[in-house]
Design a protein around this motif. Structure first.
Motif, PDB file in Angstrom:
ATOM      1  N   MET A  89      57.204  25.840  41.077  1.00 55.99           N
ATOM      2  CA  MET A  89      58.425  26.555  41.439  1.00 55.99           C
ATOM      3  C   MET A  89      59.122  27.108  40.194  1.00 55.99           C
ATOM      4  O   MET A  89      59.646  28.227  40.210  1.00 55.99           O
ATOM      5  N   PHE A  90      59.120  26.334  39.120  1.00 51.97           N
ATOM      6  CA  PHE A  90      59.723  26.803  37.871  1.00 51.97           C
ATOM      7  C   PHE A  90      59.025  28.069  37.387  1.00 51.97           C
ATOM      8  O   PHE A  90      59.668  29.072  37.067  1.00 51.97           O
ATOM      9  N   TRP A  91      57.686  28.028  37.322  1.00 48.52           N
ATOM     10  CA  TRP A  91      56.954  29.184  36.819  1.00 48.52           C
ATOM     11  C   TRP A  91      57.022  30.367  37.769  1.00 48.52           C
ATOM     12  O   TRP A  91      56.996  31.522  37.342  1.00 48.52           O
ATOM     13  N   LEU A  92      57.148  30.110  39.046  1.00 50.72           N
ATOM     14  CA  LEU A  92      57.331  31.192  40.002  1.00 50.72           C
ATOM     15  C   LEU A  92      58.665  31.897  39.762  1.00 50.72           C
ATOM     16  O   LEU A  92      58.757  33.130  39.823  1.00 50.72           O
ATOM     17  N   ARG A  93      59.693  31.130  39.449  1.00 48.51           N
ATOM     18  CA  ARG A  93      60.992  31.730  39.111  1.00 48.51           C
ATOM     19  C   ARG A  93      60.907  32.548  37.827  1.00 48.51           C
ATOM     20  O   ARG A  93      61.485  33.638  37.738  1.00 48.51           O
TER      21      ARG A  93
END
Length: 133
Positions: free
Chosen positions: A108-112
């Motif tokens: 989720m962090f890298w998707l953001r």
């Protein structure tokens, strides 16, 4: 150059857009920012909420059983189960659930980050005012 003036410690041309902006004291308030950049703020907020809910599930999972009737635990599970299902497709089956939850947080962090960077490349993301923009 007689058309130069000194404003706020900056020497500028009187007809320039910088001089105009300094005189108007333009700022981007929260309401204007959200209304103008809703396509950035809304997905970013949803991804952040999922990301931190995933972290909360991991931390809560250290204290409660997997089949606990606790309503907070059931909420965390209900919200994050779809994301866990998507992540488990690309994760080896031998991975323990707690590690899978942490992988979810990282995904989720890298998707953001990718979402924000993509909007920056397309010149659609909100930018801070000042010398850098």
């Amino acid at each position: 150059m007689p058309l130069l003036e000194h404003e706020r410690g900056v020497v500028i041309h009187r007809g320039s857009s910088i001089a105009k902006a300094l005189r108007e004291h333009r700022t981007l308030d929260t309401a204007t920012s959200f209304a103008s950049y809703w396509y950035f703020h809304l997905p970013n907020f949803i991804l952040a909420a999922l990301m931190y809910t995933m972290l909360g599930r991991f931390l809560l999972g250290l204290m409660v059983d997997a089949d606990s009737p606790n309503y907070i635990w059931r909420f965390f599970c209900r919200i994050t189960d779809p994301v866990i299902g998507a992540i488990s497709i690309v994760t080896p089956k031998i991975t323990p659930p707690a590690v899978l939850w942490l992988f979810g947080f990282v995904w989720m962090f890298w998707l953001r980050v990718v979402f924000h960077y993509t909007l920056l490349l397309l010149n659609l993301a909100p930018r801070l005012g000042g010398a850098a923009s």
